[in-house]
Design an enzyme around this catalytic site. Structure first.
Site, PDB file in Angstrom:
ATOM      1  CE  LYS A  75      -3.715   0.244  -0.139  1.00 32.71           C
ATOM      2  NZ  LYS A  75      -4.522   0.602  -1.409  1.00 32.71           N
ATOM      3  CE1 TYR A  94      -1.397  -2.242  -7.455  1.00 32.54           C
ATOM      4  CE2 TYR A  94      -1.197  -3.389  -5.026  1.00 32.54           C
ATOM      5  CZ  TYR A  94      -1.358  -3.565  -6.738  1.00 32.54           C
ATOM      6  OH  TYR A  94      -1.598  -4.461  -7.295  1.00 32.54           O
ATOM      7  CG  HIS A  96      -4.232   3.777  -5.749  1.00 33.09           C
ATOM      8  ND1 HIS A  96      -4.854   3.331  -7.199  1.00 33.09           N
ATOM      9  CD2 HIS A  96      -3.851   2.500  -5.024  1.00 33.09           C
ATOM     10  CE1 HIS A  96      -4.695   1.963  -6.847  1.00 33.09           C
ATOM     11  NE2 HIS A  96      -4.518   1.579  -5.839  1.00 33.09           N
ATOM     12  CD  GLU A 118      -0.930   3.236  -8.486  1.00 31.15           C
ATOM     13  OE1 GLU A 118      -0.782   4.411  -8.224  1.00 31.15           O
ATOM     14  OE2 GLU A 118      -0.324   2.225  -8.147  1.00 31.15           O
TER      15      GLU A 118
END
Length: 372
Positions: A75, A94, A96, A118
């Site tokens: 994360k 990741y 984001h 991603e």
């Protein structure tokens, strides 16, 4: 390369950036891997497993960040982790970033090289490092939605597949990509009445060919989306624009006209969500209610099935981790345009156009910065 694997600290996040098998692979290439104590213990990977694979166990995350040149996570780094990043670090995880201004600001300020799982691509234009978690999240969305439809959780009291003599639940899946396809497969398996909306006719043709009259497909327009959403028991939001904030396709007005006790599972919440009423939730408090509609918007859904998710993710990330370690980040990205597409922040600049547009930074061309 000195590679660090810190323990994930996001709420109920039990995944780990590298399995013992992945560590063994990297150590076999002559690299040094530092793993935080108990990083994988919650899902059955013990410190002894990592030690046998060749890793060095360190007591805490700060020690891992200090020892390593490359940080491999699952994360996005939390605020206290971002404070440990320096310009000597490469972060592979990741991110984001588009809906997350604070994280973007911190990563830019750190000077670190930040590569997002991603937005890494393959030669077919797909997203190979997002796909395994999208598969998990798509399947979980139906599982979570079916649970939330139970009356004790605020739902309509509807069984997804119905029973003889009683109609099954109506499920609308918005987006026919990896999330949507996996949600459809699960919903059909449970016997639901399934509608899929997308604006790509090739996707709709593929799903129609695959499932025939077991599903209905609709070209997504404002009118068809409104009708499908407001007549559904369960809505799955699986919309993705790579690297960018998700479009708010489901409006507050649509939500207000959904049946009392219906459920929205917004899988796009990592990118801000595709419903105007969506906000990120955690596994501790996964749902909230707006206008009588239960919203499930957990930002790390695959963390609930952390062992499966970790194994699936490592299968996809290991070749890229090895390339970054063996060649060094800059050379690896120069030689592989698909890995280079994962570069979001570099030398204090935002290098992914959609992130720059969403966060107010000037876009810096990664090809120019890398000299490729």
């Amino acid at each position: 390369m000195k590679i660090g694997v810190p323990k994930e600290i996001k709420n109920h996040e039990y995944r780990v950036g590298m399995t013992p098998a992945a560590v063994h692979e990297l150590c076999g290439h002559g690299h040094r891997v530092y793993v935080e104590k108990d990083a994988g213990a919650a899902i059955g990977f013990t410190d002894d497993d990592y030690t046998k694979a060749g890793a060095v166990i360190l007591e805490n995350g700060a020690a891992v960040f200090e020892a390593a040149n490359m940080i491999v996570k699952v994360k996005e780094p939390q605020a206290n982790e971002r404070a440990l990043l320096t310009l000597d670090h490469t972060l592979f995880t990741y991110l984001h970033l588009a809906p997350d201004q604070a994280q973007t600001d911190d990563l830019v300020a750190s000077g670190a090289t930040c590569i997002a799982y991603e937005t890494v691509t393959d030669r077919h234009g797909r997203l190979p490092l997002l796909a395994p978690m999208s598969e998990v999240a798509g399947r979980m969305s139906i599982q979570a939605g079916a649970h939330c439809l139970e009356k004790s959780l605020g739902g309509r009291g509807v069984l997804l597949g119905g029973v003889p003599g009683v109609s099954p639940a109506r499920v609308t899946v918005i987006g026919g990509g990896v999330v949507g396809q996996n949600a459809v497969a699960m919903a059909i398996g449970l016997g639901a009445q399934v509608m899929v909306l997308d604006r790509n006719m090739d996707v709709l043709r593929y799903l129609d060919h695959l499932y025939g009259n077991r599903i209905s497909t609709l070209f997504s327009t404002a009118a068809t989306l409104d009708e499908a959403v407001t007549e559904s028991d369960l809505v799955i939001g699986g919309v993705l624009i790579p690297g960018a904030s998700a479009p708010k396709l489901v409006t507050r007005d649509m939500v207000s006209r959904m049946p009392e006790g219906s459920v929205i599972v917004d899988v796009a919440i990592d990118q801000g969500g595709c419903t105007e009423t969506s906000k990120p939730t955690t596994h501790d408090a996964p749902t909230y209610v707006v206008d009588g509609v239960v919203h499930y918007c957990v930002a790390n859904m695959p963390g609930a099935v952390a062992r499966t998710s970790t194994l699936a993710l490592n299968n996809a990330t290991l070749p890229f981790i090895a390339a970054l370690a063996n060649k060094g980040p800059e050379k690896a990205m120069k030689e592989d345009p698909h890995l280079r597409n994962g570069l979001n922040v570099f030398q204090g600049k935002v290098t992914f156009r959609e992130v720059a547009e969403s966060t107010g930074y000037e876009f810096a061309d990664p090809d120019t910065l890398l000299g490729s």
